[in-house]
Design a protein around this motif. Structure first.
Motif, short mmCIF file in Angstrom:
data_model
loop_
_atom_site.label_atom_id
_atom_site.label_comp_id
_atom_site.label_asym_id
_atom_site.label_seq_id
_atom_site.Cartn_x
_atom_site.Cartn_y
_atom_site.Cartn_z
N GLU A 327 0.83 -1.21 0.00
CA GLU A 327 0.00 0.00 0.00
C GLU A 327 0.86 1.25 0.00
O GLU A 327 0.56 2.24 -0.68
N ALA A 328 1.98 1.22 0.73
CA ALA A 328 2.89 2.36 0.77
C ALA A 328 3.52 2.63 -0.58
O ALA A 328 3.83 3.77 -0.92
N ASP A 504 7.90 -3.25 -7.77
CA ASP A 504 9.00 -3.29 -6.79
C ASP A 504 10.35 -3.13 -7.48
O ASP A 504 11.40 -3.32 -6.84
N GLY A 505 10.36 -2.79 -8.78
CA GLY A 505 11.61 -2.48 -9.46
C GLY A 505 12.26 -3.65 -10.15
O GLY A 505 13.25 -3.46 -10.87
N GLU A 506 11.75 -4.86 -9.98
CA GLU A 506 12.36 -6.03 -10.61
C GLU A 506 11.83 -6.20 -12.03
O GLU A 506 10.68 -5.88 -12.33
N GLU A 736 17.09 11.46 -11.80
CA GLU A 736 17.20 11.84 -10.40
C GLU A 736 17.99 13.15 -10.31
O GLU A 736 18.71 13.53 -11.24
N VAL A 737 17.87 13.81 -9.17
CA VAL A 737 18.56 15.09 -8.99
C VAL A 737 20.07 14.90 -9.12
O VAL A 737 20.76 15.74 -9.69
N LEU A 888 7.40 10.19 -4.30
CA LEU A 888 8.21 9.01 -4.59
C LEU A 888 9.25 9.38 -5.63
O LEU A 888 8.91 9.84 -6.72
N ASP A 889 10.54 9.23 -5.26
CA ASP A 889 11.58 9.59 -6.21
C ASP A 889 11.77 8.46 -7.23
O ASP A 889 11.17 7.38 -7.10
N PRO A 890 12.57 8.68 -8.27
CA PRO A 890 12.72 7.64 -9.30
C PRO A 890 13.28 6.33 -8.79
O PRO A 890 13.10 5.30 -9.43
N ALA A 891 13.96 6.36 -7.63
CA ALA A 891 14.50 5.13 -7.06
C ALA A 891 13.51 4.46 -6.12
O ALA A 891 13.89 3.59 -5.33
N ASP A 892 12.23 4.89 -6.19
CA ASP A 892 11.16 4.32 -5.35
C ASP A 892 11.41 4.56 -3.87
O ASP A 892 11.09 3.72 -3.02
N ARG A 893 11.99 5.71 -3.56
CA ARG A 893 12.18 6.11 -2.16
C ARG A 893 11.30 7.33 -1.89
O ARG A 893 11.25 8.27 -2.69
N TRP A 894 10.60 7.31 -0.77
CA TRP A 894 9.73 8.43 -0.40
C TRP A 894 10.54 9.53 0.28
O TRP A 894 11.41 9.24 1.12
N TYR A 895 10.29 10.77 -0.09
CA TYR A 895 10.95 11.90 0.56
C TYR A 895 9.94 13.02 0.76
O TYR A 895 8.98 13.16 0.02
#
Length: 912
Positions: A327-328, A504-506, A736-737, A888-895
């Protein structure tokens, strides 16, 4: 002649008295000071202020003996007015009273001569009271709400008050008072509704100047009947007493209340039972019951009897660990769509999602403390679904330059994906050879990242350029085999696999398609041909030149072959041996050695022009001389490279998650047959030199640089070459930045020597592309409106936090409610709703019992409500919300991208 004494003192009601037209008038008089016989006579006469007939002489006489044992009623006949009189004893004597209709002045005279008369004069005014309501019939269900309105107006010049009351009546039964507002503005409920008015279920509100609104929440079956409102206009007489001049009622509204069925049922629905990996699925849990908004239900979702999530009456989902992660990541959603419909949605199914799904609905009852207790639970039948593996929809086309070739000639194949290839997919291609014995050999494989992997049996031939694979454009691949041998005969098969990235990126293979084409190779038996050629038939002094001796066919490695190069100077008839090579293995090695040797020979002499003759001699067991010999004229200048790479500079500014397009343009080249190696670099301000991202060799093999490995770029790089061959493109997906920097390419031009050996002719560097990757602009906006709210204790108050704008519709919000209490400098965190819609509370010691009275919900996107049940004076303070927006950044990390606070809502809770 003497003294006269009055034995009776007559006192009448003080005026002036105002009465409305058509109403009754009550007047009284008191007789005191008389001590004679108990029997007394009263007489009333009327004197009208307006002209009347002379025959109209109304008189009313009353007589009684004291003490009075009864009331004597006398009615005047023959006139239009109706007059009633009566007597009653008082401590000071007898009092007579009468009621009359009309406007007049009435002098009161006693029949005894010893009487002091009194006068009372009522003034008749127009009746302006109006009481109206819309007559209607309403059908309600138990626990519904009822709202009725009544218009009450007056235009009396004199100062008067109005009282309003609402009644309910059933048939011939006496009316039941619901609630009233007295002339002194005191709100009272009838005995039958007093308890419900105390809990807030019965309200009487004044809307505007003339409208009275009755509201009944949580209707009971006993509320059925006819509802009407009654108003009275009151005026204050000179003796300070209040008199109801007139009283009127509205037309009625018939209200039918149907008792609710406490039963409920649940059904589960979904569109189909068979799905493909990556497809979405939505389950709808539908609650069928009466009066759902006024009842409390919770729901839980299960997969193969394991809990997925649960929603309480506040509709805030709570997910277990595994599904909370999905869900996240935006892969799953649990929500309340309406009062009756609850939704579980999985956006991209996995194979492991096959199984049985169900929902359970539980009705809950709210206690006086605000807690919930379970009453009854129900669940429908399980719904099983099956998730099938992905299937590709691509179709292939294979192209063969010739199905029959001579041994030693080149083989060229094309493999094109004609349809079904999506922009989010990637392709890998594998070339295989199936011989006559149905033995399968892998020639080469180009993976989805563009990396070339030669098969074990073809590694050597691939290392010196004997085999080349190239991706001409997305979905178009070529295979080229030089110097074919008889063993290369068979069916050539192209296998293309489609890959997609999961959430999930795979990378996951969707499916595979293949096509094949046959090739027959004709062997050259005993005889063979020798040809000597030169790529540079004319050179200048001190320039290098190369020569080639082509031997057909290309014999297997176990056949010994020797080559002798001979030289005949201009003007001479004799040949001089230059060098002899003998091979025990692959002839390509000796050919390259010969070229290396000849490339260092220098044409020199004392004359400006000198003709030279070089003669190759090849032997297969016996000597064989090439005829005619090859002439090399040393008078033409050597052709120089024409390689030119675009030096133009440009700047790109884009938002993260967008692709970075990079181009490298070859404006001119030495030969149409030139091949290019392209090296891509990025230069950062903190680095002295550029770092290698990717290299594509002249044979179209991919090699990733250290920068791509260190920064994890392999999965985000896409390389393309235009069909014309002069434009090379590198795309960095999901920027990404940290990808910001100066990008450029380094181009090497390669040519194929006559013996099929590649050599580098020239190299050039392109202009730079300055790339700036930034985060999305902050567009988060929270309403800054300041509000003041005043409520009474025990009332329910709702505070609003409105997010009017956000940076991205796919962002997640964290909403935190705080309060600044009077006399305290620091705020107290009340509660917050996490990004995953999980409810959290503040410090239990600080909140105390307030925690059990809090209710958080989000009924609409961007709208967050904090409700306080049964508010108390201690709940007063300035409330506000703080909102965090996460992306959600391009690397699937929330910021956390932005933060904003709302305007303050000042809440004042007062005692009744």
């Amino acid at each position: 002649t003497g003294v006269a004494l009055a034995q009776r003192q007559v006192t009448v009601q003080e005026g002036p008295l105002y009465r409305t037209e058509g109403s009754h008038v009550t007047l009284w008089c008191k007789v005191s000071g008389y001590q004679g016989p108990a029997e007394q006579n009263f007489q009333c006469s009327e004197s009208f202020n307006t002209p009347r007939s002379t025959e109209d002489k109304p008189e009313l006489g009353l007589s009684a003996s004291a003490p009075l044992a009864h009331v004597a009623w006398v009615q005047r006949e023959g006139v239009s007015d109706r007059v009633l009189g009566y007597l009653l004893p008082t401590p000071v004597g007898l009092c007579g009273a009468w009621e009359a209709a009309g406007g007049h002045c009435c002098p009161l005279l006693g029949v005894s001569a010893l009487l002091t008369p009194g006068y009372s004069c009522p003034t008749v005014i127009p009746d302006s009271l109006r009481v109206t309501a819309i007559p209607q019939t309403l059908n309600k269900v138990e626990h519904d709400s009822l709202e009725l309105k009544c218009e009450v107006s007056k235009s009396t010049v004199q100062h008067s008050h109005v009282s309003i009351a609402w009644y309910r009546q059933r048939g011939s039964e006496a009316p039941v008072e619901i609630i009233s507002l007295s002339r002194d503005f005191v709100l009272r409920a009838g005995s039958a509704y007093a308890q419900r008015q105390a809990t807030g279920d019965v309200r009487l509100d004044k809307v505007g100047e003339t409208t009275s609104k009755l509201t009944i929440y949580n209707l009971h079956p006993s509320d059925q009947g006819e509802f009407y409102c009654e108003a009275a206009e009151w005026i204050q007489d000179p003796d300070d007493s209040w008199y109801a001049m007139t009283r009127k009622r509205s037309q009625g509204t018939v209200v039918n209340v149907q008792a609710t069925d406490k039963e409920f049922s649940v059904r589960l629905e979904t569109e189909k039972r068979m799905y493909i990996v990556g497809e979405p699925v939505e389950f709808r849990c539908i609650l069928e019951a009466q009066n759902v908004p006024d009842r409390y239900f919770s729901i839980s979702w299960a997969f193969n009897s394991s809990l997925i999530a649960s929603l309480g009456p506040n509709a805030v989902p709570v997910l277990n660990n595994e599904f909370a992660q999905r869900e996240a990541l935006g892969q799953l959603k649990v929500a309340k769509e309406s009062d009756n419909v609850f939704v579980l949605k999985i956006y991209r199914l996995r194979l492991e999602d096959s199984g049985k799904y169900n929902c359970r609905v539980t009705e809950r009852e709210k206690t006086v403390t605000g807690d919930f207790i379970d009453k009854e639970s129900k669940r429908p039948k399980n719904i099983p679904i099956t998730v099938m593996p992905l299937k590709t929809s691509i179709s292939l086309e294979i192209i063969n330059n010739a199905s029959v070739v001579l041994e030693g000639e080149s083989l060229r194949f094309g493999c094109n994906v004609r349809s079904g290839f999506g922009p989010q997919s990637r392709l890998s291609v594998t070339w295989q050879l199936v011989d006559k014995l149905n033995r399968r050999s892998e020639i080469v494989r180009l993976d989805r990242e563009g990396t070339l992997h030669p098969g074990p049996a073809y590694a050597e031939r691939s290392s010196y350029g004997g085999i080349q694979v190239e991706q001409v454009r997305p979905g178009s691949f070529t295979l080229e085999i030089f110097n074919s041998v008889k063993a290369d005969e068979g069916h050539y098969e192209c296998r293309v696999a489609e890959w997609t990235r999961t959430l999930d990126g795979e990378w996951q293979m969707v499916g595979e398609r293949h096509m094949s084409t046959p090739v027959s190779i004709t062997a050259l038996e005993a005889g063979f041909a020798v040809t000597a050629i030169s790529r540079t038939p004319g050179v200048t002094y001190n320039e290098s030149f190369d020569l080639q001796c082509i031997i057909k066919p290309h014999y297997p490695s176990w056949v010994p072959v020797s080559v002798t190069w001979r030289f005949q100077p201009a003007g001479s008839t004799e040949f001089h041996d230059l060098v002899t090579f003998t091979r025990d293995g692959g002839i390509g090695v000796e050919m390259r050695d010969l070229v290396e040797y000849l490339n260092v020979l220098k044409a020199n002499g004392n004359q400006e022009r000198e003709d030279s003759l070089v003669h190759p001699e090849s032997r297969e067991f016996l000597s064989c001389v090439n005829d005619p010999p090859l002439f090399l004229l040393l008078h033409s200048p050597l052709t120089v490279t024409k390689l030119q790479v675009s030096k133009s500079k440009r700047s790109i500014t884009l938002v993260e998650n967008r692709p970075i397009p990079l181009n490298c343009s070859v404006k001119s080249q030495t030969s149409p047959d030139s091949h290019f190696a392209v090296l891509w670099y990025v230069h950062k301000p903190s680095d002295a030199d550029g770092k290698l991202i990717l290299k594509t060799t002249h044979s179209s093999a991919f090699e990733y640089g250290t920068y791509a490995e260190e920064e994890g770029l392999r999965g985000r790089l896409q390389f393309e070459r235009s069909a014309s061959g002069g434009l090379f493109s590198l795309t960095v997906q999901r920027a990404e930045v940290r990808d910001s920097g100066s990008y450029y390419c380094h181009v090497e031009e390669w040519l194929l020597s006559p013996n099929h050996a590649w050599y580098k002719l020239a190299e050039e560097v392109s202009g730079r592309t300055e790339v700036t990757v930034k985060q999305p602009d902050n567009r988060l906006q929270v309403s800054q409106t300041h509000k003041n709210i005043t409520v009474l204790e025990n009332e329910w108050v709702t505070l609003e936090c409105l997010v009017s704008n956000r940076t991205s519709p796919s962002s997640q919000l964290l909403v935190e409610w705080s309060v600044w209490r009077p006399g305290r400098s620091e705020k107290e965190v009340v509660a917050w709703l996490s990004r995953q819609s999980t409810l959290h509370y503040g410090d239990p010691e600080t909140l105390g019992e307030l925690r059990s009275r809090l209710h958080l919900e989000s009924p609409a996107p961007g709208l967050f409500l904090l409700s306080i049940q049964n508010s108390t004076v201690r709940d007063s303070g300035a409330y506000g919300c703080r909102v965090e927006e996460w992306l959600l950044d391009p690397a699937d990390r929330w910021y956390k991208r932005a933060e904003d606070v709302s305007g303050l809502i000042t809440l004042a809770v007062k005692q009744p």
